[in-house]
Design a protein around this motif. Structure first.
Motif, PDB file in Angstrom:
ATOM      1  N   PRO A 102       0.813  -1.223   0.000  1.00 58.19           N
ATOM      2  CA  PRO A 102       0.000   0.000   0.000  1.00 58.19           C
ATOM      3  C   PRO A 102       0.843   1.269   0.000  1.00 58.19           C
ATOM      4  N   ASN A 103       0.404   2.242  -0.792  1.00 49.75           N
ATOM      5  CA  ASN A 103       1.042   3.554  -0.863  1.00 49.75           C
ATOM      6  C   ASN A 103      -0.026   4.618  -1.041  1.00 49.75           C
ATOM      7  N   CYS A 104       0.331   5.861  -0.735  1.00 53.86           N
ATOM      8  CA  CYS A 104      -0.573   6.981  -1.013  1.00 53.86           C
ATOM      9  C   CYS A 104      -0.500   7.286  -2.506  1.00 53.86           C
ATOM     10  N   VAL A 105      -1.654   7.224  -3.182  1.00 53.53           N
ATOM     11  CA  VAL A 105      -1.701   7.367  -4.635  1.00 53.53           C
ATOM     12  C   VAL A 105      -2.820   8.328  -5.005  1.00 53.53           C
TER      13      VAL A 105
ATOM     14  N   LEU B  86      -3.315   8.802 -11.561  1.00 51.70           N
ATOM     15  CA  LEU B  86      -2.861   7.467 -11.950  1.00 51.70           C
ATOM     16  C   LEU B  86      -3.768   6.871 -13.018  1.00 51.70           C
ATOM     17  N   THR B  87      -5.069   7.047 -12.860  1.00 46.83           N
ATOM     18  CA  THR B  87      -6.022   6.528 -13.854  1.00 46.83           C
ATOM     19  C   THR B  87      -5.772   7.165 -15.213  1.00 46.83           C
ATOM     20  N   GLY B  88      -5.554   8.479 -15.227  1.00 48.09           N
ATOM     21  CA  GLY B  88      -5.262   9.186 -16.475  1.00 48.09           C
ATOM     22  C   GLY B  88      -3.985   8.688 -17.130  1.00 48.09           C
ATOM     23  N   ALA B  89      -2.963   8.408 -16.319  1.00 44.87           N
ATOM     24  CA  ALA B  89      -1.683   7.920 -16.856  1.00 44.87           C
ATOM     25  C   ALA B  89      -1.836   6.530 -17.464  1.00 44.87           C
ATOM     26  N   ILE B  90      -2.632   5.672 -16.825  1.00 45.19           N
ATOM     27  CA  ILE B  90      -2.862   4.319 -17.351  1.00 45.19           C
ATOM     28  C   ILE B  90      -3.631   4.397 -18.664  1.00 45.19           C
ATOM     29  N   ILE B  91      -4.620   5.279 -18.729  1.00 44.05           N
ATOM     30  CA  ILE B  91      -5.394   5.459 -19.967  1.00 44.05           C
ATOM     31  C   ILE B  91      -4.480   5.930 -21.089  1.00 44.05           C
ATOM     32  N   ASP B  92      -3.590   6.873 -20.786  1.00 44.40           N
ATOM     33  CA  ASP B  92      -2.639   7.367 -21.801  1.00 44.40           C
ATOM     34  C   ASP B  92      -1.781   6.237 -22.351  1.00 44.40           C
ATOM     35  N   SER B  93      -1.401   5.296 -21.474  1.00 40.05           N
ATOM     36  CA  SER B  93      -0.512   4.217 -21.904  1.00 40.05           C
ATOM     37  C   SER B  93      -1.189   3.239 -22.866  1.00 40.05           C
ATOM     38  N   ILE B  94      -2.518   3.167 -22.822  1.00 42.15           N
ATOM     39  CA  ILE B  94      -3.232   2.215 -23.688  1.00 42.15           C
ATOM     40  C   ILE B  94      -3.963   2.906 -24.832  1.00 42.15           C
TER      41      ILE B  94
ATOM     42  N   VAL C 171      -6.381  11.425  -3.204  1.00 45.87           N
ATOM     43  CA  VAL C 171      -5.324  10.535  -2.739  1.00 45.87           C
ATOM     44  C   VAL C 171      -5.941   9.433  -1.880  1.00 45.87           C
ATOM     45  N   ILE C 172      -5.669   8.179  -2.253  1.00 53.04           N
ATOM     46  CA  ILE C 172      -6.116   7.037  -1.467  1.00 53.04           C
ATOM     47  C   ILE C 172      -4.915   6.154  -1.164  1.00 53.04           C
ATOM     48  N   VAL C 173      -5.104   5.222  -0.245  1.00 51.02           N
ATOM     49  CA  VAL C 173      -4.053   4.258   0.063  1.00 51.02           C
ATOM     50  C   VAL C 173      -4.386   2.964  -0.672  1.00 51.02           C
ATOM     51  N   THR C 174      -3.539   2.608  -1.632  1.00 51.97           N
ATOM     52  CA  THR C 174      -3.751   1.377  -2.399  1.00 51.97           C
ATOM     53  C   THR C 174      -2.422   0.923  -2.984  1.00 51.97           C
ATOM     54  N   ASP C 175      -2.429  -0.230  -3.605  1.00 52.32           N
ATOM     55  CA  ASP C 175      -1.239  -0.744  -4.271  1.00 52.32           C
ATOM     56  C   ASP C 175      -1.252  -0.264  -5.717  1.00 52.32           C
ATOM     57  N   LEU C 176      -0.297   0.568  -6.079  1.00 60.00           N
ATOM     58  CA  LEU C 176      -0.232   1.175  -7.411  1.00 60.00           C
ATOM     59  C   LEU C 176      -0.167   0.114  -8.509  1.00 60.00           C
ATOM     60  N   ASP C 177       0.705  -0.876  -8.344  1.00 63.98           N
ATOM     61  CA  ASP C 177       0.883  -1.901  -9.382  1.00 63.98           C
ATOM     62  C   ASP C 177      -0.365  -2.768  -9.549  1.00 63.98           C
ATOM     63  N   VAL C 178      -0.998  -3.101  -8.426  1.00 62.13           N
ATOM     64  CA  VAL C 178      -2.204  -3.931  -8.485  1.00 62.13           C
ATOM     65  C   VAL C 178      -3.334  -3.174  -9.169  1.00 62.13           C
ATOM     66  N   TYR C 179      -3.492  -1.896  -8.814  1.00 61.41           N
ATOM     67  CA  TYR C 179      -4.531  -1.089  -9.456  1.00 61.41           C
ATOM     68  C   TYR C 179      -4.287  -0.981 -10.965  1.00 61.41           C
ATOM     69  N   GLU C 180      -3.016  -0.802 -11.332  1.00 58.13           N
ATOM     70  CA  GLU C 180      -2.673  -0.719 -12.749  1.00 58.13           C
ATOM     71  C   GLU C 180      -3.054  -2.005 -13.476  1.00 58.13           C
ATOM     72  N   ARG C 181      -2.772  -3.172 -12.874  1.00 59.20           N
ATOM     73  CA  ARG C 181      -3.128  -4.455 -13.492  1.00 59.20           C
ATOM     74  C   ARG C 181      -4.642  -4.577 -13.666  1.00 59.20           C
TER      75      ARG C 181
ATOM     76  N   LEU D  86     -15.085  -0.297  -7.125  1.00 59.73           N
ATOM     77  CA  LEU D  86     -15.195   0.497  -5.903  1.00 59.73           C
ATOM     78  C   LEU D  86     -14.003   0.207  -5.019  1.00 59.73           C
ATOM     79  N   LEU D  87     -13.300   1.278  -4.614  1.00 57.71           N
ATOM     80  CA  LEU D  87     -12.158   1.136  -3.726  1.00 57.71           C
ATOM     81  C   LEU D  87     -12.343   2.026  -2.501  1.00 57.71           C
ATOM     82  N   PRO D  88     -11.825   1.599  -1.343  1.00 55.26           N
ATOM     83  CA  PRO D  88     -11.930   2.437  -0.135  1.00 55.26           C
ATOM     84  C   PRO D  88     -11.246   3.786  -0.369  1.00 55.26           C
ATOM     85  N   ALA D  89     -11.911   4.849   0.057  1.00 55.94           N
ATOM     86  CA  ALA D  89     -11.358   6.191  -0.127  1.00 55.94           C
ATOM     87  C   ALA D  89     -10.465   6.591   1.018  1.00 55.94           C
TER      88      ALA D  89
END
Length: 199
Positions: free
Chosen positions: A45-48, A53-61, A82-92, A196-199
């Motif tokens: 978990p990290n502050c993200v 992040l969502t915009g960056a992932i959309i740009d990549s695809i 900003v939420i606490v989540t796993d950046l790599d997992v969310y990206e996947r 849905l992710l915890p805020a």
């Protein structure tokens, strides 16, 4: 050497690149699936900023989508969250949802991605929606798509070479983030996946 290649060569190289990407995605899904089932998958978990992040992932695809003649439209009700989540997992998770949307959306159509704040399960949540205008899912098979190796029988083989582990992995990873994934769909109209992710 791109200037020295014929259009036919470029076409074949793009096919090779596209299939290499599909193979890499499949291998990663299988490896992650094995790690999760073995209890070896660790959440970091990290502050993200989920909006950025969502915009960056959309740009990549988006380049991949544009090659298919599909536009990805990104809308957000919030400028930063900003939420606490796993950046790599969310990206996947999001890449899997976007890849499926691109796969099943016809040329010339649009995929809509939205981020909003909602209240559910007695707490504030962030909702990320991916809405396509593809072939849709029969109502009696909506739960099947989240099962391991689950595939919609009708017409799926003609539209993709999927293995049925992508959305199973998505659901598993979402649960590891203490989130929830739902789908609304209508045949011939399209599907909307709500994360849905915890805020």
């Amino acid at each position: 050497c791109s200037d020295e290649l014929s259009e036919t060569m470029k076409k074949y190289l793009n096919k090779i690149k596209q299939n290499a990407y599909r193979q890499m995605k499949l291998v990663n899904n299988i490896l992650d699936n094995t790690r999760v089932n073995s209890g070896l998958f660790k959440i970091n978990p990290n502050c993200v900023d989920i909006v950025h992040l969502t915009g960056a992932i959309i740009d990549s695809i988006s380049v991949f989508a544009e090659r298919k003649g599909i536009r990805i439209c990104y809308n957000t009700e919030i400028a930063k969250h900003v939420i606490v989540t796993d950046l790599d997992v969310y990206e996947r998770i999001l890449l899997n949802l976007l890849s499926n949307a691109v796969k099943f959306t016809p040329e010339g159509e649009t995929i809509e991605v939205t981020v909003s704040s909602v209240y559910g399960r007695g707490k504030k949540q962030v909702c990320i929606q991916v809405k396509d205008s593809g072939i849709g899912i029969p109502s009696d098979q909506k739960d099947l798509i989240f099962e391991r190796f689950g595939r919609v029988n009708r017409m799926t083989a003609r539209h993709s070479e999927g293995t049925g582990i992508g959305l199973y992995l998505v659901k598993t990873l979402v649960s590891l983030l203490d989130g929830e994934i739902m789908v609304e769909s209508k045949e011939g109209v399209g599907s909307t996946f709500s994360l849905l992710l915890p805020a």
